[in-house]
Scaffold this active site. Structure first.
Site, short mmCIF file in Angstrom:
data_model
loop_
_atom_site.label_atom_id
_atom_site.label_comp_id
_atom_site.label_asym_id
_atom_site.label_seq_id
_atom_site.Cartn_x
_atom_site.Cartn_y
_atom_site.Cartn_z
N HIS A 118 0.84 -1.21 0.00
CA HIS A 118 0.00 0.00 0.00
C HIS A 118 0.86 1.25 0.00
O HIS A 118 1.96 1.27 0.53
CB HIS A 118 -0.97 0.01 1.18
CG HIS A 118 -0.33 -0.13 2.53
ND1 HIS A 118 0.06 -1.35 3.04
CD2 HIS A 118 -0.02 0.78 3.46
CE1 HIS A 118 0.59 -1.17 4.23
NE2 HIS A 118 0.57 0.12 4.52
N HIS B 125 0.63 5.32 0.99
CA HIS B 125 -0.10 6.35 1.73
C HIS B 125 -0.03 7.66 0.95
O HIS B 125 1.07 8.08 0.56
CB HIS B 125 0.55 6.62 3.09
CG HIS B 125 0.56 5.48 4.05
ND1 HIS B 125 -0.27 5.43 5.15
CD2 HIS B 125 1.31 4.35 4.09
CE1 HIS B 125 -0.01 4.32 5.83
NE2 HIS B 125 0.94 3.65 5.21
P1 AMP Z 1 1.66 0.57 7.48
O1 AMP Z 1 1.59 -0.91 7.19
O2 AMP Z 1 2.69 0.91 8.52
O3 AMP Z 1 1.82 1.40 6.25
O4 AMP Z 1 0.31 1.01 8.19
C1 AMP Z 1 -0.93 0.49 7.85
C2 AMP Z 1 -1.93 1.61 7.76
O5 AMP Z 1 -3.20 1.01 7.58
C3 AMP Z 1 -2.04 2.53 9.00
O6 AMP Z 1 -1.91 3.88 8.58
C4 AMP Z 1 -3.43 2.24 9.55
O7 AMP Z 1 -4.04 3.37 10.09
C5 AMP Z 1 -4.15 1.74 8.31
N1 AMP Z 1 -5.27 0.84 8.57
C6 AMP Z 1 -5.29 -0.24 9.39
N2 AMP Z 1 -6.48 -0.86 9.34
C7 AMP Z 1 -7.23 -0.17 8.46
C8 AMP Z 1 -8.57 -0.30 7.98
N3 AMP Z 1 -9.38 -1.29 8.38
N4 AMP Z 1 -9.02 0.60 7.07
C9 AMP Z 1 -8.23 1.61 6.65
N5 AMP Z 1 -6.96 1.78 7.08
C10 AMP Z 1 -6.47 0.92 7.97
#
Ligand code: AMP
Length: 137
Positions: free
Chosen positions: A102, A104
């Site tokens: 993913h 951001h």
């Molecule tokens: P990272 O893997 O460190 O890039 O972080 C994962 C991101 O996913 C974080 O910013 C969380 O806030 C986000 N996140 C986790 N669960 C969900 C969800 N169910 N829907 C949307 N975002 C999510």
């Protein structure tokens, strides 16, 4: 490291848990981060499985970048932003918490710091931000 299809974004892709969608096409989904570090913080993922940048195919990366480019420009417009921060983490040591690739997208304004991580956002505000980006696409 292999792909675990029980990760939370795989569940979103299967419709097992809800998401606030901004944009989707055949290859990618863009949805709002539920712990936004800036207003309009959203995530772009490929619809096909891969853990992160290390096992992604050129096709998955191309598709994601095309969507990132589109959504980033829409977010600039929707929020009157001065810039965009694009973040992407790989494996736990690299800061990754959800093991489905993913990107951001964070709209940024001059002199405004991002909010701290790990705090749930207000869902009504998050939905309104998604609508604003979608309207600017
Ligand atoms: P990272 O893997 O460190 O890039 O972080 C994962 C991101 O996913 C974080 O910013 C969380 O806030 C986000 N996140 C986790 N669960 C969900 C969800 N169910 N829907 C949307 N975002 C999510």
């Amino acid at each position: 490291m292999s792909y675990d299809d029980q990760n939370i974004f795989a569940k979103i892709l299967r419709g097992e848990i809800p998401n606030v969608t901004v944009y989707e096409d055949d290859e990618t989904l863009c949805f709002m981060d539920i712990m936004p570090r800036a207003d309009g913080h959203c995530l772009v993922i490929p619809k096909t499985p891969c853990r992160n940048i290390l096992d992604a195919s050129p096709d998955q990366l191309n598709a994601c970048m095309k969507t990132v480019n589109r959504v980033a420009n829409a977010a600039m417009k929707a929020f009157g932003a001065d810039g965009i921060t694009l973040q992407q983490f790989n494996e736990a040591a690299g800061g990754q918490e959800v093991f489905h690739l993913h990107f951001h997208i964070l709209p940024r304004h001059e002199g405004v710091a991002t909010r701290p991580p790990g705090k749930m956002g207000d869902m009504d505000a998050i939905k309104a931000h998604a609508e604003a980006i979608a309207a600017a696409l």
